[in-house]
Design an enzyme around this catalytic site. Structure first.
Site: not given
Length: 759
Positions: A602, A638, A704
């Site tokens: 990220c 997002r 993630h």
């Protein structure tokens, strides 16, 4: 009375009757929800039912307990109270509670942090009681800054509302400082509470606030309680824990009880007020803060200590929070835990029971829980691995993920498909063994329902006392019990390792060195779990490993490192970390050029490129990998969802979770980590349907999960590269990676690949 208000009351009454009498369902939310459609000013119109005012209780952990107990204190003092006791904490739940109530003196309402600003303009509460702020449901709530902004907006909309806040939490104290500077609030009173002395608690790995939000320096502590709570100060700008108006002193813990005194170090009268003793049959440091908050709020509305103590002694909400059961002679404690801080505090309670025990963790990933469960890797389950005679189970929708997390903490566990299966397994163990069931938000009701039914069928009394923890009990890790449960006791090394190096071979080697860069800054989404996975997979093979935690202000010689890990963090922390990395730019570039392996997740992935996104600003990166990260353009959304890739580095699907605002684009010739093959998820940007980048031995990705927890092939690809670099660096031969039994990881992988609709 307006026509809208009258109509809203009418539809509420009709829907309440229908829910209760036709559908046999609780009417805690829907009546208020439909009434708000009819009258958007409903809360303002209902405020008149409260003759003395209202208290809104907000905070990440403890809201429901504090709200219910505070309402009990007031009712015990002869005060008429309206309260949303079920925890329905949106405007619909508060509206429903008021619609169902007659005239009352006080309203005591639990509120979701992000919904507080929707209610304060109309309800104009007398007090907002702010308990704490911890990282929670990042895919729904975002970073903590967003929650802080929302609470400040709520206070701005109700200038006369008094903020009562936990001063031990710098995140709460920052809200208090910002609120005090708002127009119209300059003279509004604020009340700080906290614990005046160290409780002597062991510290956990991850804290949610390490930096001063005023000047971006690192906090220092005179003492820390848990998480970020404690006596903190900023050495640069001087921002520090405010002076306490109410303080817990003389805190003492027993196995199942605690006590402290509530003192007023700065009483308004200028003289020392007598301390109020608090005694409670609860465990856990977090209950000190909960009870302190109740005591402070009760004092402010005029309740005496007798009413506070009486309410504490009779408190039994039967809502799954610290609820104790007796099932066929066995004590079972049920509690809620929905984020790392809450889970770690539950583990402290379990650890206090030194006797053999059974523990079950139930984890769901529904919308109310947050779809991303990476936070499991920020919990210190390793502490539980040191408990002898502990049999552990993993359940809930994400039971497979829970089992993997426990595996890497050194805890064997068995997946159970529901609470009844857990109870069936418990029946095979001695009845003297205590049991604990810890569930997150949406998992809790079904676990509670099953335990309610089991206790009722067994005919055991409620609120039982558990057996003596010092009793003699057969160890549940004995071969007989382990065989019955098919849970093997933990042994040195790892079973299922084919061809691991012998101890003698391992002694002759220097360790593989993993550099974990700035874990005190880049620690979002449980990404540090990747480092644990890498180190454990080496250790299980008998290969020596050393993890160097390179914290802010420290340096590392990459010439002595075999693998570099970079995680992601909040914007403020990423800015600090990027400045440190920019000073290492040449050394990092040389390391990559020498085929040094890097795993970057990220924000760490973005920083490796030519430009990256800091908030809404595009800033220069390290320019080591041919990528650029830009603003999302016309889309402010997002990219958040489960995601599955097909990658050249793995034969199995690569599964993970993405949550990022920036859109990353690869330079010509740079290969992606993998193509998106799931029905959900985006990857680098809105269009390419690919995630990450591969450059030499650098792997950058938005995944993630953490990434390596369900993708053991990716972990071993990185470890092969690390072993090869170690061989070049030391002149030693590169160890072969023996085969590991990855059944748990691959079961979790298959479940999520199917759930995400992988092709």
């Amino acid at each position: 009375m307006s026509i809208r208000f009258a109509a809203a009351q009418a539809v509420s009454s009709i829907s309440t009757w229908g829910l209760k009498h036709v559908f046999r369902r609780p009417a805690a939310n829907f009546p208020g929800k439909i009434a708000l459609y009819v009258d958007p000013r409903l809360l303002a119109n209902l405020r008149g039912k409260l003759t003395r005012g209202s208290i809104m209780v907000v905070g990440t952990n403890g809201k429901t307990t504090v709200t219910n107990l505070l309402a009990d204190v007031l009712e015990g003092s002869g005060v008429r109270v309206v309260c949303n006791r079920t925890g329905a904490n949106l405007d619909s739940g508060v509206s429903t509670a008021l619609l169902h109530a007659k005239e009352a003196d006080w309203g005591v309402f639990e509120s979701d942090e992000l919904w507080l600003k929707k209610m304060t303009p109309q309800l104009k509460p007398t007090y907002v009681l702010l308990l704490n702020l911890f990282r929670d449901q990042l895919d729904r709530c975002g970073e903590i800054d967003r929650i802080q902004d929302s609470i400040v907006e709520a206070l701005a909309a109700s200038p006369e509302t008094i903020l009562v806040f936990n001063a031990d939490d710098p995140l709460c104290a920052t809200i208090a400082k910002r609120a005090s500077e708002l127009p119209g609030r300059e003279r509004t009173r604020q009340i700080a509470f906290g614990v005046s002395e160290s409780m002597g608690l062991a510290q956990n790995t991850v804290s949610d606030a390490t930096m001063c939000q005023l000047c971006s320096s690192m906090f220092e502590y005179d003492f820390r309680q848990y998480g970020q709570l404690g006596a903190w100060h900023c050495p640069t700008c001087g921002f520090s824990r405010p002076a306490l108006d109410f303080a817990a002193q003389n805190v003492e813990f027993g196995e199942r009880e605690l006590s402290f005194d509530i003192a007023r170090p700065q009483p308004n009268a200028g003289e020392s007020a007598p301390a109020r003793p608090i005694r409670a049959a609860f465990s856990g440091a977090y209950m000190v803060y909960n009870l302190l908050a109740v005591g402070v709020a009760a004092d402010l509305v005029g309740c005496g200590n007798d009413a506070i103590q009486a309410a504490i002694e009779s408190f039994d909400p039967k809502n799954g929070r610290l609820q104790r059961y007796s099932v066929e002679g066995r004590s079972i404690l049920l509690n809620l835990a929905k984020n790392p801080t809450g889970f770690n505090q539950n583990l402290k309670i379990i650890e206090k029971d030194a006797s053999p025990k059974a523990v079950a963790f139930f984890i769901n990933d529904k919308e109310a829980d947050g779809r991303d469960i990476s936070w499991l890797w920020d919990i210190d389950f390793e502490e539980l691995s040191r408990q002898e005679g502990c049999v552990v189970f993993a359940g809930g929708i994400r039971g497979n993920d829970m089992q993997v997390r426990l595996k890497y903490a050194g805890i064997p566990s068995k997946v159970v498909k529901n609470t009844q299966e857990f109870l069936d397994e418990l029946a095979k163990l001695p009845h003297e063994m205590n049991a604990y069931a810890i569930a997150n938000y949406t998992a809790l009701p079904s676990v509670k329902s099953a335990l309610d039914a089991a206790e009722s069928e067994a005919g055991d009394p409620t609120n039982c006392e558990a057996g003596d923890p010092a009793r003699e009990t057969p160890c549940s890790n004995s071969p007989r019990f382990a065989a019955e449960l098919r849970v093997e006791p933990l042994a040195q090394g790892r079973s299922g390792v084919d061809g691991a190096e012998s101890p003698a071979q391992a002694q002759e080697r220097t360790p593989i060195v993993i550099a974990h860069m700035f874990p005190d800054l880049l620690n979002l989404y449980g990404d540090g779990g990747n480092v644990r996975i890498l180190s454990e997979r080496l250790a299980w093979r008998g290969i020596p490993v050393q993890v160097k935690r390179v914290e802010y202000g420290e340096s590392v010689d990459l010439g002595d490192v075999d693998l570099v890990f970079l995680g992601g963090g909040p914007d403020r922390e990423q800015k600090l970390a990027s400045a440190e990395l920019m000073r290492m730019k040449d050394e990092l570039a040389a390391y990559v050029k020498e085929d040094g392996p890097v795993l970057a997740i990220c924000g760490g992935y973005q920083i490796l490129g030519k430009t990256w996104l800091l908030g809404d600003e595009e800033v220069p990166g390290l320019d080591i990998v041919g990528i650029e990260t830009r603003r999302p353009g016309t889309s402010a959304d997002r990219l958040i969802d489960n995601i599955v890739l097909s990658s050249p580095l793995a034969t199995h699907p690569v599964v993970g979770y993405e949550n990022h605002a920036g859109r990353t684009y690869l330079a010509e010739g740079v290969k992606p980590f993998g193509a998106v093959v799931s029905s959900v998820g985006h990857g680098n940007n809105d269009a390419d349907k690919a995630d990450g980048a591969l450059c030499r031995k650098v792997l950058g990705t938005y995944l993630h999960g953490p990434l390596l927890s369900k993708n053991p092939e990716i972990a071993d690809w990185l470890l092969v590269a690390a072993c090869e670099r170690h061989a070049r660096r030391t002149g030693e031969s590169a160890p072969a990676l023996a085969r590991l039994d990855d059944a748990e990881e691959l079961a979790a992988n298959a479940f999520m690949a199917d759930k995400a609709g992988a092709k």
